[in-house]
Scaffold this motif. Structure first.
Motif, PDB file in Angstrom:
ATOM      1  N   LYS A  18       0.868  -1.175   0.000  1.00  0.00           N
ATOM      2  CA  LYS A  18       0.000   0.000   0.000  1.00  0.00           C
ATOM      3  C   LYS A  18       0.903   1.223   0.000  1.00  0.00           C
ATOM      4  N   VAL A  19       0.625   2.157  -0.907  1.00  0.00           N
ATOM      5  CA  VAL A  19       1.503   3.311  -1.076  1.00  0.00           C
ATOM      6  C   VAL A  19       0.695   4.588  -0.870  1.00  0.00           C
ATOM      7  N   PHE A  20       1.264   5.519  -0.115  1.00  0.00           N
ATOM      8  CA  PHE A  20       0.644   6.819   0.110  1.00  0.00           C
ATOM      9  C   PHE A  20       1.536   7.901  -0.495  1.00  0.00           C
ATOM     10  N   LEU A  21       0.935   8.731  -1.338  1.00  0.00           N
ATOM     11  CA  LEU A  21       1.641   9.912  -1.851  1.00  0.00           C
ATOM     12  C   LEU A  21       0.907  11.135  -1.306  1.00  0.00           C
ATOM     13  N   GLU A  22       1.691  11.995  -0.639  1.00  0.00           N
ATOM     14  CA  GLU A  22       1.081  13.145   0.024  1.00  0.00           C
ATOM     15  C   GLU A  22       1.385  14.433  -0.715  1.00  0.00           C
ATOM     16  N   CYS A  23       0.436  15.349  -0.690  1.00  0.00           N
ATOM     17  CA  CYS A  23       0.601  16.634  -1.369  1.00  0.00           C
ATOM     18  C   CYS A  23      -0.026  17.732  -0.523  1.00  0.00           C
ATOM     19  N   TYR A  64      -6.470   3.211  -7.789  1.00  0.00           N
ATOM     20  CA  TYR A  64      -6.124   4.350  -6.942  1.00  0.00           C
ATOM     21  C   TYR A  64      -7.322   4.779  -6.109  1.00  0.00           C
ATOM     22  N   SER A  65      -7.044   5.419  -4.986  1.00  0.00           N
ATOM     23  CA  SER A  65      -8.058   6.137  -4.236  1.00  0.00           C
ATOM     24  C   SER A  65      -7.413   7.420  -3.722  1.00  0.00           C
ATOM     25  N   VAL A  66      -8.230   8.327  -3.203  1.00  0.00           N
ATOM     26  CA  VAL A  66      -7.712   9.606  -2.720  1.00  0.00           C
ATOM     27  C   VAL A  66      -8.402   9.965  -1.412  1.00  0.00           C
ATOM     28  N   SER A  67      -7.769  10.919  -0.722  1.00  0.00           N
ATOM     29  CA  SER A  67      -8.317  11.417   0.530  1.00  0.00           C
ATOM     30  C   SER A  67      -8.066  12.916   0.616  1.00  0.00           C
ATOM     31  N   LEU A  76      -2.883  10.619  -2.421  1.00  0.00           N
ATOM     32  CA  LEU A  76      -3.151   9.566  -3.412  1.00  0.00           C
ATOM     33  C   LEU A  76      -2.727   8.243  -2.806  1.00  0.00           C
ATOM     34  N   ILE A  77      -3.609   7.254  -2.893  1.00  0.00           N
ATOM     35  CA  ILE A  77      -3.355   5.953  -2.282  1.00  0.00           C
ATOM     36  C   ILE A  77      -3.402   4.875  -3.357  1.00  0.00           C
ATOM     37  N   LEU A  78      -2.341   4.073  -3.380  1.00  0.00           N
ATOM     38  CA  LEU A  78      -2.333   2.889  -4.221  1.00  0.00           C
ATOM     39  C   LEU A  78      -2.597   1.716  -3.287  1.00  0.00           C
ATOM     40  N   GLU A  79      -3.773   1.139  -3.383  1.00  0.00           N
ATOM     41  CA  GLU A  79      -4.187   0.131  -2.414  1.00  0.00           C
ATOM     42  C   GLU A  79      -3.287  -1.099  -2.457  1.00  0.00           C
TER      43      GLU A  79
END
Lengths: 113, 115
Positions: A18-23, A64-67, A76-79
């Motif tokens: 599971k990968v989280f990309l933050e912005c 992908y999903s987002v929060s 951005l989340i790569l499940e």
């Protein structure tokens, strides 16, 4: 100057992680976006958000999903990362009305092995 | 369905000459167009834009032309400089409600300006 900051410039992750990309943006912009850039395909929109807790699918949302819990932050989340998600990911933000300039972060290079 | 198309993946010009980058679009709802420039390992930066109510916008060495009837726009850089070497993306927006904020990008054109 508008500042769009992406937390990680370079990441290497394993398939299935599971990968989280933050912005984060500092201009109180309503709209935030996640794009990915691949050679010959240009910039393709994954998801965007026009307000806190609001999101809309872009052209390639699968996998992908987002929060967006706060106005300044869009994740951005790569499940379950897969090798075809190896790419450069670009976050961007923009003021509310159409016709305004979109501002990009520096990009996050993700390699999935 | 590629709504914004840049048919030339690359362009090479001599320093001091004119660079012309082209872009075509299919969606008649688009009413705002932008050009972005991107260096390797950096995010795209805004270059110049044009609204559909105009047919030309100029900013220093950069001029964008819009031909609505042909659904075509072009970016002219004159004189071209080696520092202009980058990938140039054409983008468009317009029409829908919340989606009017989103940009649709072309594939990009790699410009190389030779000294």
């Amino acid at each position: 100057d508008v500042k769009v900051t992406q937390s990680s410039r370079y990441l290497v992750k394993r398939t299935g992680e599971k990968v989280f990309l933050e912005c984060v943006q500092d201009m109180d912009h309503e709209n935030m976006f996640w794009y990915r850039q691949d050679p010959g395909l240009g910039l393709r929109l994954i998801y965007f958000s026009y307000d806190v807790k609001m999101k809309e699918k872009g052209d390639i949302p699968e996998g992908y999903s987002v929060s967006r819990e706060k106005k300044e932050r869009f994740s951005l989340i790569l499940e379950s990362a897969s090798t075809n998600q190896t790419s450069m990911y670009l976050c961007a933000s923009k003021m509310g009305t159409a016709g305004n300039t979109i501002y990009f972060g520096e990009g996050s290079w993700l390699t999935v092995v | 369905d590629q709504q914004v198309k840049q048919n030339s993946p690359s362009l090479s010009v001599q320093e001091g000459r004119i660079s012309i980058l082209n872009c075509d679009y299919t969606n008649s709802m688009f009413d705002y167009f932008l050009w972005y420039k991107k260096y390797p390992a950096e995010g795209p930066t805004f270059l110049i834009s044009i609204s559909s109510i105009k047919d030309k916008n100029e900013d220093g060495r950069f001029t964008v032309f819009l031909n609505k009837s042909a659904k075509h726009l072009s970016l002219h850089i004159v004189p071209s400089q080696p520092g202009d070497s980058a990938v140039y993306f054409c983008a468009a927006s317009g029409g829908w409600e919340t989606s009017g904020s989103r940009l649709t990008f072309g594939e990009g054109t790699q410009l190389t300006v030779n000294p």
